[in-house]
Design a protein around this motif. Structure first.
Motif, short mmCIF file in Angstrom:
data_model
loop_
_atom_site.label_atom_id
_atom_site.label_comp_id
_atom_site.label_asym_id
_atom_site.label_seq_id
_atom_site.Cartn_x
_atom_site.Cartn_y
_atom_site.Cartn_z
N SER A 1 -1.21 -3.64 -13.54
CA SER A 1 0.21 -3.90 -13.32
C SER A 1 0.44 -5.39 -13.08
O SER A 1 -0.45 -6.09 -12.59
N ASN B 1 3.45 -2.28 -16.25
CA ASN B 1 2.20 -1.54 -16.07
C ASN B 1 1.69 -1.17 -17.46
O ASN B 1 2.39 -0.52 -18.24
N TYR C 1 -1.50 -10.34 -11.35
CA TYR C 1 -1.83 -8.98 -11.78
C TYR C 1 -2.58 -8.24 -10.69
O TYR C 1 -3.22 -8.82 -9.82
N SER C 2 -2.51 -6.92 -10.78
CA SER C 2 -3.14 -6.07 -9.79
C SER C 2 -4.62 -5.87 -10.13
O SER C 2 -5.12 -6.31 -11.17
N TYR D 1 11.12 0.71 -11.41
CA TYR D 1 10.61 0.71 -12.77
C TYR D 1 11.10 1.93 -13.54
O TYR D 1 11.51 2.93 -12.96
N TYR E 1 -2.62 1.00 -7.76
CA TYR E 1 -2.85 -0.42 -8.03
C TYR E 1 -2.69 -1.24 -6.75
O TYR E 1 -1.86 -0.94 -5.89
N LEU F 1 1.47 5.10 -8.69
CA LEU F 1 2.51 5.43 -9.66
C LEU F 1 2.60 6.94 -9.85
O LEU F 1 1.61 7.67 -9.67
N ASN G 1 -6.13 5.15 -15.92
CA ASN G 1 -5.04 5.95 -16.45
C ASN G 1 -5.66 7.06 -17.28
O ASN G 1 -6.37 6.80 -18.25
N GLY H 1 -5.97 0.62 -16.43
CA GLY H 1 -4.59 0.14 -16.43
C GLY H 1 -4.46 -1.02 -15.48
O GLY H 1 -5.28 -1.21 -14.57
N TYR I 1 8.53 -6.23 -13.62
CA TYR I 1 7.37 -5.40 -13.37
C TYR I 1 6.87 -4.84 -14.69
O TYR I 1 7.65 -4.48 -15.58
#
Length: 334
Positions: free
Chosen positions: A150, A124, A156-157, A31, A186, A201, A162, A148, A122
C-alpha cells in the motif's frame, strides 16, 4: 499565577483528551475498490462473472480455463475531480494455457484506491501468480496469491499476502462466478513522517450471474459483500473499531455488452460502490465503453483494445466525493 497555571493545565488535559477520542479514521484516508482494467471499468464490474479474458484476467481467472490462448495485457486508468487528475494507475498480466485443463499466469493490479480524499491519496496493489484448473466441462477453479503493498503519505507499507480463490461455472448460455479475497494487513513505520500505522483491509465475497442472450448481447449481475467489520486501524498502538451497519457493506452492479469483441463491442454498466471513511458511503456508478480488435494478421489472433469512461457518484458534486474515471487497455492473444 497559581490559578493561571492550573487553568492552563486543565485546558491542556481537555484538549489532549478530546484529541485522543477523535476517530482514527478521520485522520486516515478512505478508499474504494479499484477497477483494474478498462473493460471492467466500462461494465462497472469487478470481473467475477465475465468470461471475456480482458476482464477475467484481472477478476475471476477460473473463466480462462474455457479458452486455449496465451495472453499479454496492459491497462492504465486515471481519475479526474476538478481541478485535479489522479496519478496514472497501471495494471499488467500474462497468461499461459498449459493444457486443456490447466493454465498459469501472473498479474499486477490495484485492489483498493482513493484518489481524491480530503487529506491524502491511497493505493493498494497486489502482484499475484495464479493457476486455474478445469474440473470438468462445466466447472473450473482458480487460486491467486502474491504480495501486496500500500502507498500513503510517507512512502510504502510493508508487504502482505493477497490471497483469493474463485470458481467458474458455465452451462450452455448461463455463467456463475464466485470469488473470495483476503487483501492482507499492512504496516507503515513512517506514516506522515513519524507515525506508526497498521491497517487490515476488508475481505471480499463476490457472486455473479451472467447470461449470453445471443451472439451479440450479454448481460450480467454481480453482488459483493465487504467484511468491513473485520477491518482494523491502529495508529501509534491506538486501535479503533467502528461498528458499521452490515446493510451498508453490500454493493453490486448490472452490466451489458452489445456486439462482438472480434469486431466492435459497446460496454455499459450501472453499479453501487462503497467507500470506507468515518462511515460507509455509497456511490452510484455509471459507465460506457467500447472494445474491439485490429490488425488481426499482425498479432496472432489479433490485438484487442478497450476504452472506457465512468462517473462515480452520479449527481454527486466533486467536492462531495464525485469523480470521473477513464481507462485504456490493450491485449494480445496468440
Amino acid at each position: 499565577m497559581i490559578f493561571k497555571s492550573k487553568w492552563h493545565y486543565l485546558v491542556s488535559v481537555l484538549c489532549f483528551g478530546s484529541f485522543s477520542f477523535l476517530p482514527l479514521h478521520a485522520q486516515i484516508s478512505g478508499y474504494d475498490v479499484a477497477y483494474p482494467s478498462a473493460y471492467l471499468l466500462g461494465l462497472s464490474s469487478q470481473g467475477v462473472v465475465s468470461s471475456n479474458p480482458m476482464s477475467s484476467l484481472y477478476g475471476n481467472t477460473a473463466f480462462l480455463s474455457y479458452q486455449s490462448k496465451h495472453m499479454l495485457d496492459v491497462s492504465a486508468n486515471a481519475s479526474y475531480a476538478n481541478p485535479n487528475f489522479s496519478p496514472l494507475y497501471l495494471s499488467g498480466a500474462g497468461y499461459l494455457s498449459f493444457s486443456e485443463s490447466i493454465g498459469f499466469g501472473i498479474r499486477g493490479k490495484p485492489v483498493y484506491l482513493r484518489s481524491f480524499p480530503a487529506d491524502e491519496r491511497y493505493s493498494n496493489y497486489a502482484f499475484q501468480a495464479f493457476v486455474n484448473w478445469k474440473f470438468n466441462p462445466y466447472v473450473s477453479f482458480a487460486i491467486q496469491i502474491g504480495p501486496g503493498v500500500s502507498g500513503r503519505i510517507g512512502g510504502y507499507s510493508s508487504y502482505s499476502w493477497n490471497v483469493s480463490l474463485s470458481t467458474a461455472i458455465q452451462y450452455e448460455n448461463f455463467r456463475i462466478g464466485i470469488l473470495l479475497e483476503s487483501p492482507g494487513t499492512y504496516r507503515f513505520d513512517e506514516y506522515l513522517g513519524s507515525e506508526r500505522l497498521r491497517e487490515k483491509l476488508p475481505e471480499r465475497f463476490m457472486l455473479g450471474i451472467g447470461y449470453k442472450w445471443n451472439d451479440w448481447v450479454e448481460i450480467q449481475l454481480e453482488g459483493s459483500r465487504k467484511f468491513y467489520e473485520n477491518t482494523s486501524v491502529d495508529l501509534n498502538h491506538k486501535s479503533q473499531f467502528i461498528p458499521y451497519p452490515v446493510r451498508t457493506m453490500y454493493s453490486g452492479n448490472v452490466s451489458l455488452a452489445i456486439g462482438k469483441i472480434e469486431s466492435f463491442q459497446v460496454l455499459t454498466g450501472v453499479g453501487r460502490e462503497i467507500r470506507m471513511e468515518q462511515s460507509l458511503r455509497g456511490f452510484t456508478t455509471g459507465s460506457i465503453g467500447v472494445a474491439g480488435s485490429f490488425f488481426p494478421s499482425w498479432f496472432g489472433e489479433g490485438l484487442f483494445y478497450a476504452v472506457s469512461l465512468q462517473r462515480s457518484g452520479i449527481s454527486v458534486k466533486e467536492r462531495d466525493g464525485g469523480e470521473s474515471r477513464m481507462a485504456i487497455q490493450l491485449q494480445t492473444q496468440f
